[in-house]
Design a protein around this motif. Structure first.
Motif, PDB file in Angstrom:
ATOM      1  N   ASP A 155       0.871  -1.165   0.000  1.00  0.00           N
ATOM      2  CA  ASP A 155       0.000   0.000   0.000  1.00  0.00           C
ATOM      3  C   ASP A 155       0.915   1.224   0.000  1.00  0.00           C
ATOM      4  O   ASP A 155       2.129   1.107   0.220  1.00  0.00           O
ATOM      5  N   ASP A 179     -11.695   8.439  -4.954  1.00  0.00           N
ATOM      6  CA  ASP A 179     -10.735   7.340  -5.038  1.00  0.00           C
ATOM      7  C   ASP A 179     -11.054   6.385  -6.183  1.00  0.00           C
ATOM      8  O   ASP A 179     -10.177   5.625  -6.612  1.00  0.00           O
ATOM      9  N   ARG A 180     -12.273   6.414  -6.658  1.00  0.00           N
ATOM     10  CA  ARG A 180     -12.691   5.490  -7.708  1.00  0.00           C
ATOM     11  C   ARG A 180     -12.823   6.157  -9.071  1.00  0.00           C
ATOM     12  O   ARG A 180     -13.457   5.611  -9.963  1.00  0.00           O
ATOM     13  N   ASN A 196      -5.204   3.124  -2.878  1.00  0.00           N
ATOM     14  CA  ASN A 196      -6.418   3.906  -3.089  1.00  0.00           C
ATOM     15  C   ASN A 196      -5.997   5.366  -3.223  1.00  0.00           C
ATOM     16  O   ASN A 196      -5.655   6.009  -2.224  1.00  0.00           O
ATOM     17  N   SER A 199      -6.311   3.220  -7.536  1.00  0.00           N
ATOM     18  CA  SER A 199      -7.759   3.039  -7.647  1.00  0.00           C
ATOM     19  C   SER A 199      -8.402   4.028  -8.599  1.00  0.00           C
ATOM     20  O   SER A 199      -9.350   3.689  -9.318  1.00  0.00           O
ATOM     21  N   ALA A 216     -11.637   0.223  -5.869  1.00  0.00           N
ATOM     22  CA  ALA A 216     -10.714   0.475  -4.767  1.00  0.00           C
ATOM     23  C   ALA A 216     -10.811  -0.630  -3.722  1.00  0.00           C
ATOM     24  O   ALA A 216     -11.807  -1.358  -3.640  1.00  0.00           O
ATOM     25  N   LYS A 217      -9.749  -0.754  -2.939  1.00  0.00           N
ATOM     26  CA  LYS A 217      -9.787  -1.641  -1.771  1.00  0.00           C
ATOM     27  C   LYS A 217     -10.839  -1.130  -0.796  1.00  0.00           C
ATOM     28  O   LYS A 217     -11.001   0.085  -0.674  1.00  0.00           O
ATOM     29  N   VAL A 240     -11.013  -5.794  -6.868  1.00  0.00           N
ATOM     30  CA  VAL A 240      -9.692  -5.216  -7.026  1.00  0.00           C
ATOM     31  C   VAL A 240      -8.602  -6.282  -6.986  1.00  0.00           C
ATOM     32  O   VAL A 240      -7.561  -6.155  -7.636  1.00  0.00           O
ATOM     33  N   ASN A 277      -8.731  -3.874   4.582  1.00  0.00           N
ATOM     34  CA  ASN A 277      -8.110  -4.237   3.318  1.00  0.00           C
ATOM     35  C   ASN A 277      -7.342  -5.551   3.441  1.00  0.00           C
ATOM     36  O   ASN A 277      -7.338  -6.366   2.502  1.00  0.00           O
TER      37      ASN A 277
END
Length: 241
Positions: free
Chosen positions: A26, A64-65, A126, A150, A156-157, A162, A186
């Motif tokens: 991450d 985020d998406r 993300n 993401s 996204a997570k 994903v 996550n």
């Protein structure tokens, strides 16, 4: 051929270089050291910080998406009763990104050790599309074979989809991925999808687990604190040497 581990079994198994394990990081609060710039953004909008933080977080899901900067900041402004045009959105975006640029020296040192050992590395974060463009230009990005964000993926997570996207991009089985993330939700989602996954708390604890898995070359004798300055990091390394 190495047998695939069960989802429930997250204990170390020998690393087999004939079937490479990927280590997937991450970014936020793992490699990065977040700086809280929300007060600066609240001041720019002339609103109280708590109200801004609520609006900032509430609209983050769509951002985020894949929502654009203007769409996101317009939605934040609408919650606060403040009009936001493209120029103001650009200023807010620049401040927002600046809060994620600072990195943890010891986390980057760990990353460099893994890259030097030729462990396949990927990043799954993300992050909005505009943030991803900036992150791709950072020096640490060169350590990764794949960078997945993401905002570019449109998911996204911890969304289950994903992980399918991740394994497809890497051309690997879920059981051949070791995922490191600071958010337990996550980690849980990754494990449910068949990945090995570890909850990131500190660099030293992550290193210990990577050594346990046979993926990290060594344990340094001394490590500076997570919030150490560059001068403190150098002093610690000189003392250890």
């Amino acid at each position: 051929m190495r047998a695939s581990p069960s989802v429930e079994d997250n204990s170390p198994i020998p690393y087999d270089r004939s079937s490479p394990w990927w280590v997937v990081f991450d970014y936020g609060e793992v490699l990065s050291l977040q700086t809280d710039v929300r007060p600066a953004m609240a001041e720019l909008l002339h609103v109280p910080v708590p109200d801004f933080c609520d609006a900032w977080a509430s609209e983050r899901y769509a951002y985020d998406r894949g929502a654009s900067d203007t769409e996101y900041w317009w939605a934040v402004g609408a919650r606060l009763g403040v009009p936001v045009d493209e120029e103001l959105a650009a200023r807010l975006t620049a401040i927002d990104i600046s809060g994620w640029i600072e990195t943890r020296p010891e986390a980057l040192a760990l990353l460099a050790e893994l890259a030097e050992a030729r462990i396949p590395l990927a990043l799954l974060s993300n992050a909005p599309y505009s943030h991803a463009r900036v992150f791709r230009r950072q020096p640490w990005a060169a350590s990764f074979r794949h960078l997945l964000f993401s905002g570019e993926l449109g998911m996204a997570k911890p969304q289950p989809e994903v992980w399918d996207c991740l394994t497809e991009q890497l051309g690997a089985r879920a059981s051949d991925l070791l995922f490191l993330d600071d958010r337990q939700e996550n980690v849980d989602s990754a494990r449910a999808a068949g990945l090995r996954a570890e909850h990131w708390t500190t660099t030293d604890r992550a290193r210990d687990r990577l050594v346990d898995f046979g993926l990290c070359p060594y344990r340094p004798e001394a490590s500076p604190p997570e919030d150490a300055s560059p001068a403190d990091v150098q002093a610690t390394r000189q003392h250890s040497g």
